[in-house]
Design an enzyme around this catalytic site. Structure first.
Site, PDB file in Angstrom:
ATOM      1  N   ASP A 142       1.175  -1.367   0.321  1.00 51.19           N
ATOM      2  CA  ASP A 142      -0.415   0.217   0.169  1.00 51.19           C
ATOM      3  C   ASP A 142       1.035   0.782  -0.029  1.00 51.19           C
ATOM      4  OD1 ASP A 142       0.605   0.052   2.630  1.00 51.19           O
ATOM      5  OD2 ASP A 142      -1.287   0.005   3.595  1.00 51.19           O
ATOM      6  N   SER A 143       2.325   1.135   0.560  1.00 52.85           N
ATOM      7  CA  SER A 143       2.740   2.123  -0.072  1.00 52.85           C
ATOM      8  C   SER A 143       2.758   2.518  -2.078  1.00 52.85           C
ATOM      9  CB  SER A 143       4.471   1.538  -0.078  1.00 52.85           C
ATOM     10  OG  SER A 143       4.800   0.492  -0.870  1.00 52.85           O
ATOM     11  N   ASP A 169      -1.124  -5.791  -0.413  1.00 51.03           N
ATOM     12  CA  ASP A 169      -1.258  -5.621   0.778  1.00 51.03           C
ATOM     13  C   ASP A 169      -3.070  -4.858   0.591  1.00 51.03           C
ATOM     14  OD1 ASP A 169      -0.030  -4.724   2.400  1.00 51.03           O
ATOM     15  OD2 ASP A 169       1.408  -3.273   2.173  1.00 51.03           O
ATOM     16  N   LYS A 192      -1.708  -9.457   2.753  1.00 49.79           N
ATOM     17  CA  LYS A 192      -0.730  -8.729   4.029  1.00 49.79           C
ATOM     18  C   LYS A 192      -1.576  -7.825   4.637  1.00 49.79           C
ATOM     19  CE  LYS A 192       2.591  -5.947   4.145  1.00 49.79           C
ATOM     20  NZ  LYS A 192       2.241  -4.602   4.764  1.00 49.79           N
ATOM     21  N   GLU A 202      -1.613  -5.700   8.470  1.00 49.00           N
ATOM     22  CA  GLU A 202      -0.178  -4.672   9.323  1.00 49.00           C
ATOM     23  C   GLU A 202      -0.997  -4.650  10.816  1.00 49.00           C
ATOM     24  OE1 GLU A 202      -0.151  -0.726   8.531  1.00 49.00           O
ATOM     25  OE2 GLU A 202       1.311  -1.501   6.697  1.00 49.00           O
ATOM     26  N   GLU A 223       9.429  -4.016  10.902  1.00 47.33           N
ATOM     27  CA  GLU A 223       9.908  -3.259  10.523  1.00 47.33           C
ATOM     28  C   GLU A 223       9.966  -2.313  11.549  1.00 47.33           C
ATOM     29  OE1 GLU A 223       6.747  -0.548   7.368  1.00 47.33           O
ATOM     30  OE2 GLU A 223       8.029   0.924   7.645  1.00 47.33           O
TER      31      GLU A 223
HETATM   32  O1  KIV Z   1       3.556  -0.714   1.342  1.00 44.62           O
HETATM   33  C1  KIV Z   1       4.547  -1.902   1.442  1.00 44.62           C
HETATM   34  O2  KIV Z   1       5.479  -1.445   0.682  1.00 44.62           O
HETATM   35  C2  KIV Z   1       4.977  -2.346   2.967  1.00 44.62           C
HETATM   36  C3  KIV Z   1       6.490  -3.080   2.848  1.00 44.62           C
HETATM   37  C4  KIV Z   1       7.683  -1.720   3.149  1.00 44.62           C
HETATM   38  C5  KIV Z   1       6.667  -3.656   3.700  1.00 44.62           C
HETATM   39  O3  KIV Z   1       4.280  -2.718   3.822  1.00 44.62           O
END
Ligand code: KIV
Length: 289
Positions: free
Chosen positions: A52-53, A91, A121, A123, A190
Site C-alpha cells: 500500500d506504499s 497489501d 498482507k 498490519e 519494520e
Molecule cells: O507497503 C509496503 O510497501 C510495505 C513494505 C514496506 C513492507 O508494507
C-alpha cells in the site's frame, strides 16, 4: 495466466519456510505496475509485494491511509501480468479488514479472485492476528507486519523505530508470535533495532522479512522506488539506493523537450517513407482540390 517455464518454477508460500530452514535469505521487493513487476521478476526476487506504499510511490498521496481497495486491485492486476516465479502478496489497505472477520475475509477473497495474488498482507498484531486467523481459515495465505505499521503510525507516535525499549521490543515479539499462531506464513519486521531482531527472530517459527530490522531477519524487503532512486527525497535510514533513476528520468525528459523545442526531434530516421510516385500523385490531388 501463462504457463511457468520449466527453468523458473513458480514459488509457493510454503517454499519460503523451506528457504528459512535451509538458511537461504529471502529477497522481497515491492512492485506496483507491469514494468516494475517485470524488473522484480528479471532481478530474481522471491516475493513481490504490491504494497500500500503505492499510495505514496505511484498515486501521490501523502500517506498510505487513503488508498482504496479498487485502486490496489488495479495495480495488483498489472503486477500479476508481469510475474511468473515470485510469490505475489497484495497489501490489504487501511480500513478494508479491521472491522470484522467477515470484512477481512471478503476483502481478501476479492484480492485473490480479481488479481490472482498468492497471499495478502495486513498490519499489526493483536486484533489483526484475529483477522489473519479468519482469512487463513478461509483458505488464503496471510503475511503479517509488526514494528512500524504505517497505516496506524499516526495513532502510535508517528514514523519512528519500534522496539527501542525492552518492553516495546517484547510487544513486537508478542505480535509476531500471535501472527504465527494465527497461521501466517511470514511476518514483516519494520524499523526495529537490529539487536532486537537478533533476539526475537530465532523465537519466530515463520520467515521474518526485515525492512530496517537488521541482518538477522530471514529476508529483506525494500520499496522499488526507494531502492532504484525513482523517489530521491528524504528517506528512512534503512533505504539503500542501488541506482538514481529519478535523475536519469528527469535528464531524459529534459533532453527530449530540448530537442523538440530546437526542432532536432524527430530526425529523418524517425519518420515513415512514401514512394516518389505516390508523392507526385499526392501533389496532383492536392493541386486539383
Ligand atoms: O507497503 C509496503 O510497501 C510495505 C513494505 C514496506 C513492507 O508494507
Amino acid at each position: 495466466m501463462s504457463a511457468t517455464p520449466a527453468d523458473r518454477p513458480r514459488l509457493r508460500v510454503g517454499d519460503l519456510a523451506s528457504m528459512k530452514a535451509r538458511g537461504e535469505k529471502i529477497a522481497m521487493i515491492t512492485a506496483y505496475d507491469h514494468p516494475s513487476a517485470l524488473a522484480a521478476e528479471a532481478g530474481g526476487a522471491d516475493v513481490v509485494l504490491v504494497g500500500d506504499s503505492a499510495a505514496m510511490t505511484v498515486l501521490g498521496y501523502d500517506s498510505t491511509v487513503p488508498v482504496t481497495v479498487d485502486e490496489m486491485i488495479m495495480l495488483c492486476r498489472a503486477v500479476r501480468r508481469g510475474l511468473t516465479r515470485p510469490v505475489m502478496v497484495a497489501d490489504l489497505p487501511f480500513g478494508s479488514y479491521e472491522g470484522s472477520d467477515e470484512m477481512a475475509i471478503a476483502t481478501a477473497q476479492r484480492f485473490v479472485k480479481e488479481t490472482g495474488c498468492d497471499a495478502v498482507k495486513l498490519e499489526g498484531g493483536g486484533t489483526s492476528a484475529e483477522r489473519a486467523r479468519a482469512i487463513v481459515r478461509a483458505g488464503i495465505p496471510v503475511m503479517g507486519h509488526v514494528g512500524l505499521t504505517p497505516q496506524t503510525a499516526n495513532g502510535q507516535g508517528g514514523y519512528r523505530a519500534r522496539g527501542r525499549t525492552a518492553e516495546e521490543a517484547l510487544e513486537v515479539c508478542e505480535g509476531a508470535l500471535a501472527l504465527e499462531a494465527a497461521g501466517c506464513f511470514a511476518v514483516v519486521f519494520e524499523a526495529i533495532p537490529s539487536d532486537a531482531t537478533a533476539a526475537i527472530a530465532p523465537r519466530i517459527g515463520i520467515p521474518v522479512i526485515g525492512i530496517g530490522a537488521g541482518p538477522a531477519a530471514d529476508g529483506q524487503v525494500l520499496v522499488f522506488h526507494d531502492l532504484l532512486g525513482i523517489y530521491d527525497g528524504p528517506a528512512a535510514r534503512f533505504v539503500k539506493r542501488y541506482d538514481a533513476l529519478r535523475a536519469r528520468m528527469d535528464a531524459g525528459v529534459a533532453a527530449y523537450v530540448g530537442e523538440v523545442r530546437a526542432a532536432e526531434y524527430p530526425a529523418a530516421e524517425h519518420g515513415y517513407g512514401m514512394s516518389n510516385e505516390e508523392y507526385a500523385r499526392l501533389e496532383e490531388l492536392l493541386a486539383a482540390r
